[in-house]
Design a protein around this motif. Structure first.
Motif, PDB file in Angstrom:
ATOM      1  N   LYS A 110       0.827  -1.217   0.000  1.00  0.00           N
ATOM      2  CA  LYS A 110       0.000   0.000   0.000  1.00  0.00           C
ATOM      3  C   LYS A 110       0.859   1.263   0.000  1.00  0.00           C
ATOM      4  O   LYS A 110       0.553   2.219  -0.706  1.00  0.00           O
ATOM      5  CB  LYS A 110      -0.954   0.026   1.202  1.00  0.00           C
ATOM      6  N   LEU A 111       1.917   1.284   0.808  1.00  0.00           N
ATOM      7  CA  LEU A 111       2.775   2.466   0.870  1.00  0.00           C
ATOM      8  C   LEU A 111       3.457   2.727  -0.468  1.00  0.00           C
ATOM      9  O   LEU A 111       3.544   3.864  -0.916  1.00  0.00           O
ATOM     10  CB  LEU A 111       3.806   2.321   1.992  1.00  0.00           C
ATOM     11  N   LYS A 112       3.933   1.664  -1.088  1.00  0.00           N
ATOM     12  CA  LYS A 112       4.582   1.814  -2.402  1.00  0.00           C
ATOM     13  C   LYS A 112       3.578   2.329  -3.420  1.00  0.00           C
ATOM     14  O   LYS A 112       3.855   3.286  -4.152  1.00  0.00           O
ATOM     15  CB  LYS A 112       5.186   0.495  -2.859  1.00  0.00           C
ATOM     16  N   ALA A 113       2.394   1.728  -3.447  1.00  0.00           N
ATOM     17  CA  ALA A 113       1.368   2.132  -4.413  1.00  0.00           C
ATOM     18  C   ALA A 113       0.912   3.571  -4.199  1.00  0.00           C
ATOM     19  O   ALA A 113       0.612   4.283  -5.169  1.00  0.00           O
ATOM     20  CB  ALA A 113       0.175   1.187  -4.328  1.00  0.00           C
ATOM     21  N   ARG A 114       0.886   4.003  -2.958  1.00  0.00           N
ATOM     22  CA  ARG A 114       0.431   5.366  -2.647  1.00  0.00           C
ATOM     23  C   ARG A 114       1.561   6.398  -2.694  1.00  0.00           C
ATOM     24  O   ARG A 114       1.335   7.572  -2.475  1.00  0.00           O
ATOM     25  CB  ARG A 114      -0.209   5.404  -1.261  1.00  0.00           C
ATOM     26  N   SER A 123      -0.646  10.186  -4.304  1.00  0.00           N
ATOM     27  CA  SER A 123      -1.629  10.457  -5.345  1.00  0.00           C
ATOM     28  C   SER A 123      -3.060  10.121  -4.953  1.00  0.00           C
ATOM     29  O   SER A 123      -3.978  10.509  -5.657  1.00  0.00           O
ATOM     30  CB  SER A 123      -1.264   9.671  -6.608  1.00  0.00           C
ATOM     31  N   LYS A 124      -3.273   9.427  -3.863  1.00  0.00           N
ATOM     32  CA  LYS A 124      -4.640   9.024  -3.510  1.00  0.00           C
ATOM     33  C   LYS A 124      -5.486  10.220  -3.097  1.00  0.00           C
ATOM     34  O   LYS A 124      -6.596  10.412  -3.565  1.00  0.00           O
ATOM     35  CB  LYS A 124      -4.631   7.972  -2.404  1.00  0.00           C
ATOM     36  N   ILE A 125      -4.988  11.040  -2.189  1.00  0.00           N
ATOM     37  CA  ILE A 125      -5.750  12.182  -1.677  1.00  0.00           C
ATOM     38  C   ILE A 125      -5.124  13.493  -2.168  1.00  0.00           C
ATOM     39  O   ILE A 125      -5.820  14.365  -2.640  1.00  0.00           O
ATOM     40  CB  ILE A 125      -5.783  12.140  -0.138  1.00  0.00           C
ATOM     41  N   THR A 126      -3.820  13.588  -2.028  1.00  0.00           N
ATOM     42  CA  THR A 126      -3.103  14.783  -2.471  1.00  0.00           C
ATOM     43  C   THR A 126      -1.986  14.354  -3.410  1.00  0.00           C
ATOM     44  O   THR A 126      -1.567  13.199  -3.383  1.00  0.00           O
ATOM     45  CB  THR A 126      -2.474  15.537  -1.276  1.00  0.00           C
ATOM     46  N   LYS A 127      -1.514  15.264  -4.194  1.00  0.00           N
ATOM     47  CA  LYS A 127      -0.328  14.979  -5.015  1.00  0.00           C
ATOM     48  C   LYS A 127       0.811  15.718  -4.331  1.00  0.00           C
ATOM     49  O   LYS A 127       0.895  16.935  -4.398  1.00  0.00           O
ATOM     50  CB  LYS A 127      -0.527  15.473  -6.442  1.00  0.00           C
ATOM     51  N   MET A 128       1.650  14.957  -3.649  1.00  0.00           N
ATOM     52  CA  MET A 128       2.670  15.553  -2.788  1.00  0.00           C
ATOM     53  C   MET A 128       3.977  14.791  -2.930  1.00  0.00           C
ATOM     54  O   MET A 128       4.009  13.567  -2.805  1.00  0.00           O
ATOM     55  CB  MET A 128       2.156  15.470  -1.347  1.00  0.00           C
ATOM     56  N   ALA A 129       5.055  15.499  -3.211  1.00  0.00           N
ATOM     57  CA  ALA A 129       6.370  14.880  -3.275  1.00  0.00           C
ATOM     58  C   ALA A 129       6.854  14.615  -1.851  1.00  0.00           C
ATOM     59  O   ALA A 129       6.802  15.499  -1.006  1.00  0.00           O
ATOM     60  CB  ALA A 129       7.352  15.778  -4.010  1.00  0.00           C
ATOM     61  N   GLU A 134      10.028  14.961   7.170  1.00  0.00           N
ATOM     62  CA  GLU A 134       8.937  15.893   7.459  1.00  0.00           C
ATOM     63  C   GLU A 134       7.791  15.725   6.466  1.00  0.00           C
ATOM     64  O   GLU A 134       6.620  15.698   6.853  1.00  0.00           O
ATOM     65  CB  GLU A 134       9.436  17.350   7.468  1.00  0.00           C
ATOM     66  N   THR A 135       8.124  15.621   5.185  1.00  0.00           N
ATOM     67  CA  THR A 135       7.048  15.440   4.200  1.00  0.00           C
ATOM     68  C   THR A 135       6.465  14.028   4.277  1.00  0.00           C
ATOM     69  O   THR A 135       5.285  13.833   3.978  1.00  0.00           O
ATOM     70  CB  THR A 135       7.520  15.756   2.761  1.00  0.00           C
ATOM     71  N   LEU A 136       7.260  13.058   4.716  1.00  0.00           N
ATOM     72  CA  LEU A 136       6.720  11.720   4.940  1.00  0.00           C
ATOM     73  C   LEU A 136       5.683  11.765   6.064  1.00  0.00           C
ATOM     74  O   LEU A 136       4.602  11.183   5.948  1.00  0.00           O
ATOM     75  CB  LEU A 136       7.822  10.715   5.288  1.00  0.00           C
ATOM     76  N   ALA A 137       5.985  12.474   7.139  1.00  0.00           N
ATOM     77  CA  ALA A 137       5.034  12.605   8.248  1.00  0.00           C
ATOM     78  C   ALA A 137       3.755  13.292   7.784  1.00  0.00           C
ATOM     79  O   ALA A 137       2.649  12.871   8.130  1.00  0.00           O
ATOM     80  CB  ALA A 137       5.674  13.369   9.406  1.00  0.00           C
ATOM     81  N   ALA A 138       3.889  14.341   6.982  1.00  0.00           N
ATOM     82  CA  ALA A 138       2.712  15.046   6.461  1.00  0.00           C
ATOM     83  C   ALA A 138       1.899  14.138   5.537  1.00  0.00           C
ATOM     84  O   ALA A 138       0.661  14.121   5.591  1.00  0.00           O
ATOM     85  CB  ALA A 138       3.137  16.318   5.732  1.00  0.00           C
ATOM     86  N   ALA A 139       2.587  13.371   4.702  1.00  0.00           N
ATOM     87  CA  ALA A 139       1.902  12.442   3.796  1.00  0.00           C
ATOM     88  C   ALA A 139       1.163  11.372   4.587  1.00  0.00           C
ATOM     89  O   ALA A 139       0.023  11.027   4.267  1.00  0.00           O
ATOM     90  CB  ALA A 139       2.913  11.798   2.839  1.00  0.00           C
ATOM     91  N   TYR A 140       1.785  10.843   5.616  1.00  0.00           N
ATOM     92  CA  TYR A 140       1.150   9.833   6.467  1.00  0.00           C
ATOM     93  C   TYR A 140      -0.142  10.390   7.066  1.00  0.00           C
ATOM     94  O   TYR A 140      -1.185   9.735   7.028  1.00  0.00           O
ATOM     95  CB  TYR A 140       2.125   9.382   7.556  1.00  0.00           C
ATOM     96  N   LEU A 141      -0.072  11.580   7.589  1.00  0.00           N
ATOM     97  CA  LEU A 141      -1.252  12.188   8.205  1.00  0.00           C
ATOM     98  C   LEU A 141      -2.375  12.393   7.174  1.00  0.00           C
ATOM     99  O   LEU A 141      -3.517  12.023   7.421  1.00  0.00           O
ATOM    100  CB  LEU A 141      -0.873  13.519   8.856  1.00  0.00           C
ATOM    101  N   LYS A 142      -2.037  12.941   6.018  1.00  0.00           N
ATOM    102  CA  LYS A 142      -3.057  13.247   5.013  1.00  0.00           C
ATOM    103  C   LYS A 142      -3.560  12.011   4.274  1.00  0.00           C
ATOM    104  O   LYS A 142      -4.746  11.869   4.037  1.00  0.00           O
ATOM    105  CB  LYS A 142      -2.497  14.243   3.990  1.00  0.00           C
ATOM    106  N   GLU A 143      -2.642  11.144   3.917  1.00  0.00           N
ATOM    107  CA  GLU A 143      -2.990  10.012   3.049  1.00  0.00           C
ATOM    108  C   GLU A 143      -3.439   8.773   3.811  1.00  0.00           C
ATOM    109  O   GLU A 143      -4.177   7.964   3.254  1.00  0.00           O
ATOM    110  CB  GLU A 143      -1.787   9.637   2.178  1.00  0.00           C
ATOM    111  N   TRP A 144      -2.994   8.586   5.033  1.00  0.00           N
ATOM    112  CA  TRP A 144      -3.299   7.357   5.751  1.00  0.00           C
ATOM    113  C   TRP A 144      -4.226   7.617   6.928  1.00  0.00           C
ATOM    114  O   TRP A 144      -5.295   7.013   7.027  1.00  0.00           O
ATOM    115  CB  TRP A 144      -1.999   6.707   6.246  1.00  0.00           C
TER     116      TRP A 144
END
Length: 147
Positions: A110-114, A123-129, A134-144
């Protein structure tokens, strides 16, 4: 609550635990990108309270009342159980797994696919590099967590 897996047996809730040393060794044995392994370790540790809060070997919060998951994961599901969800305390239907390793395998996929790893793009909720922790933590919060 709708159970999207009505053909699976309903099992009694069983709290399961796993030592994080075993999770680390298992992750090291997988033939996946190192950054996906790192992300998997962080998310697994967070989702499972350091391996202390499994629900019938489900350490990633997979629920049977939120819709059907990818059919490729069906082989991992052994049943469902009802338990109050952390945070909301609402009764939810959780999927049960045979082994804790099943949680790691699904999570890594799931993490690889997302794109939820350093070097990925969500890409599931936001398009974020995802370029650093820090951006991994933000992605986890928003996407998971919220997604």
């Amino acid at each position: 609550m709708t159970n999207y897996y009505p053909k699976l047996p309903q099992l009694p809730f069983k709290k399961t635990t796993v030592l994080m040393d075993l999770v680390i060794k298992y992750l090291q044995s997988l033939a996946i990108d190192r950054e996906v392994k790192r992300s998997c370790y962080v998310v697994f540790r967070n989702e499972s309270a350091n391996g202390n809060k499994g629900i019938n070997n489900n350490y990633i919060g997979f629920q049977a009342d939120s819709g059907r998951w990818d059919a490729a994961y069906d082989k991992y599901f052994t049943g469902t159980c009802i338990k109050a969800e952390n945070g909301t305390n609402k009764q939810r239907i959780f999927l049960c797994f045979n082994r804790w390793q099943d949680s790691v395998d699904i999570l890594a996929d799931k993490l690889k696919a997302r794109g939820m790893y350093v070097g990925g793009t969500t890409s599931k909720i936001t398009k974020m590099a995802v370029v650093d922790k820090e951006t991994l933590a933000a992605a986890y919060l928003k996407e998971w967590v919220k997604g």
